[in-house]
Write a protein that holds these residues in place. Structure first.
Motif, short mmCIF file in Angstrom:
data_model
loop_
_atom_site.label_atom_id
_atom_site.label_comp_id
_atom_site.label_asym_id
_atom_site.label_seq_id
_atom_site.Cartn_x
_atom_site.Cartn_y
_atom_site.Cartn_z
N ARG A 19 63.93 2.27 72.38
CA ARG A 19 62.96 3.36 72.54
C ARG A 19 61.57 2.78 72.79
N ASP A 20 60.85 3.35 73.74
CA ASP A 20 59.52 2.84 74.06
C ASP A 20 58.61 2.94 72.83
N GLY A 21 57.93 1.83 72.52
CA GLY A 21 57.03 1.81 71.38
C GLY A 21 57.69 1.44 70.07
N ALA A 22 58.96 1.06 70.09
CA ALA A 22 59.65 0.67 68.85
C ALA A 22 59.09 -0.66 68.33
N ASP B 86 63.10 3.80 65.47
CA ASP B 86 61.70 3.39 65.48
C ASP B 86 61.57 1.88 65.28
N ALA C 173 58.68 -2.71 73.38
CA ALA C 173 58.25 -2.65 71.98
C ALA C 173 56.74 -2.56 71.86
N SER C 174 56.27 -1.87 70.81
CA SER C 174 54.83 -1.87 70.52
C SER C 174 54.48 -3.12 69.71
N ILE C 175 55.42 -3.57 68.88
CA ILE C 175 55.21 -4.75 68.04
C ILE C 175 56.48 -5.59 68.08
#
Lengths: 442, 442
Positions: B261-264, B242, B313-315
């Motif tokens: 991973r998408d959104g990590a 994550d 990444a999400s952030i």
């Protein structure tokens, strides 16, 4: 190094519901009469009667009026039509199953959309799947109510910090993998769609197999897409999921908890009848046991998770009904305020409202081909922006403000909306604007 | 359905540091003179001088006194011993590398633990690995300072809501998988240990391979255990994580972002020299570009992540130095207040303090076999509970209160402590007590 027992946090719906309950009480205090919910019971199932009694008790305990109308099932449609036309009825609830066949869905469609406190009317459901959150785009003044149980689940996930408030509205589940075991039309599938629209990668599991709902890498799509996953099993989904939500009716199905990822968040809604959000037998039992000092979390209460879930999960929510009914009461408040506002209008104001009516959105979704058979007393609930007078505007605005979270989510998710209030409420200066990848790569 | 660019949120350390900066300013206002930090520069590296200048500027900008002492490297040990004994010096910082060999570690140990604002003294490090957060168990009045950069990383993860505040202190990373690329003794390995102690499943990656740090299924162990993972590659770790934190020095190493991973959530600290937390060249460049209106996130600035990270990444946090130095200044405040308090004591009070001194904890950890070669002017910093007089107690308490978060974390993590203040601050009635699995299964 000392060995300790596991320490899963068990979170009860009654506690999650407290904030919603306070919001409902505040809204209620601004009305001059009690909103009136009518429940229709047209079967002889003792369990259904128990749910009906619990609904009534919860309504009355929270200051609402409730009437239970019992009838033969062949009389039900006419009884609902009467209630649709009755100005003293603000909200309508039907205890399912009635015929326990596809005819139950036809009954569901008879309920006036503007009194549908469960949010199951075809247009509402259709809007939800398309990530359209208003009845009157592009004016976006009339909220399209979301189904009760899925929205309750979102409130629960917000409470548990699964939604990351650092991210923008509509993206706050980005990076989360969520398994939803149940793909019913009233809970499982709408829930999977809502979670995917908010950025999650959702694995929807039922007896027919696995589907993935997602907006694609980097949330490139504005609304979710659904892919069949014929090679995946439920166990595969559990192993990669941060959150597992299960609501298979009855007490036979059990989630193989040993396959759950360590530290996952698990939520059970199997004791709720999936065709009605109001089955709270489990929670009532828990509460009674707590009152009697004999709370025993091992009792099954038709949960999909065995007690061993607590050896794997970081958080376990054993039931959700008490959150769901608060969402329902909030919907009842909004329906009541909207209807009162509408009734206060003059004929010319009514015409202005009617001119705002928008046709249904074109969609390939199966549900879109089914016509709304309800006979609404009004064509449109409200559009304060074009009305010459603002009777009761304060009450309506207050109620709308109380649903500010949903409104922000809706606006953010709606591709037709230019204004983005969600950005304005980010704490100024603490978080940078997102840099679009296209620009960065230039 | 419309296709959108990815919308990764880029979060700058300067914004994360603001709250810490305000805390430091509040603490500083309660002292009657400026705390004095002395930096030792014993190499000719222009980059090291730049970091030293930046340290000094940041100290002075924030109201602290700073002196840069330059010397030949063979004179450094003596210079540090002088500063250890000098009451006008509150904190000591050495710019590494000096010899760029194991001798640098010997130098590190000469710094008085009570002036070690970086938190790298052997006893402090040793306590951290064992999840012991006080110098004087079981009295638990003297905080064992945590290393700056790892603690800064924790502050960043808290800011980004990776810590879930619904869970109890010491368990708030439960369910999170975190990859840390860097296993240095001063950042990567202590960071992996801290995160695992807080409940995360940590994959520590360096050129020698992969290790997993975790407290085991259900967080059964009070402190983390380390397992070799010879069959795992960095790519395997990225695919399941994550959060990805990378700090490989220099500009050659790049994380294969397509494996993330998408959104990590991705955090880079590669521009910081791992032996000193104060390299902020990247951030300075970013800030200058921002001031000049030419901020361009594509410039590499020795980041371990290429710009394509924003497609996954999400952030993304491109640097951490500005958070790290605020932690360092906060440590300097605590050192200053403790030393002033100590100097105000009478000889008999000093004896009382000395009697409280506890021997080092027995440990199989390699670092425990290395002796602390520092010559501390005091045996123990403070134990207000046994002292007959409470000179300056207000200041000390204020500073301790300002580090309340760490204290709560420490108490929760410390198996020897009965009192658990962390539980008391949970919102009463909103979250149930955890039900131990052992009891539930009974």
């Amino acid at each position: 190094m000392s060995a300790n027992p596991t320490s899963c946090k068990v979170v009860l719906a009654a506690n999650i519901a407290k904030k919603l309950q306070a919001e409902v009480a505040d809204g209620l205090a601004k009305l001059d009469r009690k909103p009136h919910l009518v429940g229709f019971l047209a079967n002889k199932d003792p369990a259904a009667r128990m749910y009906a009694d619990w609904t009534g008790k919860t309504c009355i305990d929270n200051g609402f009026a409730f009437t239970l109308r019992e009838c033969e099932r062949e009389e039900l449609e006419e009884a609902i039509r009467d209630a649709n036309a009755d100005d003293t009825v603000d909200g309508i609830l039907v205890y399912y199953p009635v015929f326990n066949s596809s005819r139950d869905r036809t009954i569901q469609y008879i309920v006036d959309m503007h009194k549908d406190v469960e949010g199951l009317s075809p247009k509402l459901i259709n809007n939800m799947y398309q990530n359209i959150r208003f009845l009157d785009p592009p004016h976006n003044t009339q909220k399209s109510i979301l189904p009760c149980t899925p929205l309750a689940m979102i409130k629960i996930l917000e409470y548990l910090n699964i939604y990351n408030t650092i991210l923008d509205y509509g993206k706050r589940l980005w990076g989360r993998r969520i398994t939803v075991i149940n793909r019913s039309e009233v809970v499982g599938r709408p829930l999977a769609a809502l979670l995917a629209n908010d950025g999650a990668e959702v694995y929807s599991v039922d007896v027919t197999g696995v589907q993935r709902f997602s907006r694609g890498q980097g949330l490139r799509n504005q609304q979710h897409v659904v892919e069949e996953k014929p090679d995946m099993t439920m166990e595969d989904c559990l192993a990669i999921s941060d959150v597992v939500i299960s609501g298979v009716p009855g007490d036979k199905f059990k989630v193989p908890v040993e396959k759950i990822r360590d530290g996952a968040v698990c939520i059970n809604f199997s004791s709720e009848k999936v065709s009605s959000p109001l089955n709270a037998r489990f929670e009532e039992t828990i509460e009674k046991e707590k009152e009697n000092g004999e709370a025993d979390m091992t009792t099954q209460h038709e949960q999909n998770f065995t007690p061993a879930v607590k050896e794997h999960a970081s958080i376990y929510v054993p039931a959700v009904g008490k959150v769901t009914i608060m969402i329902l009461l909030r919907n009842l408040l909004v329906c009541t305020a909207m209807a009162r506002y509408f009734r206060s209008l003059t004929p010319s104001q009514l015409s202005a409202l009617k001119s705002l009516e928008t046709p249904s959105n074109i969609s390939n979704h199966p549900i879109a081909s089914e016509e709304n058979t309800s006979t609404p007393p009004i064509d449109s609930m409200l559009s304060s922006s074009i009305l010459p007078e603002r009777i009761d505007k304060t009450n309506v605005e207050t109620l709308l403000n109380e649903t500010a979270d949903e409104l922000k989510r809706m606006v953010q998710n709606n591709p037709d909306v230019d204004a983005k209030p969600a950005e304005a409420i980010e704490r100024a200066g603490t978080v940078e604007e997102a840099v679009p990848a296209g620009k960065a790569a230039a």
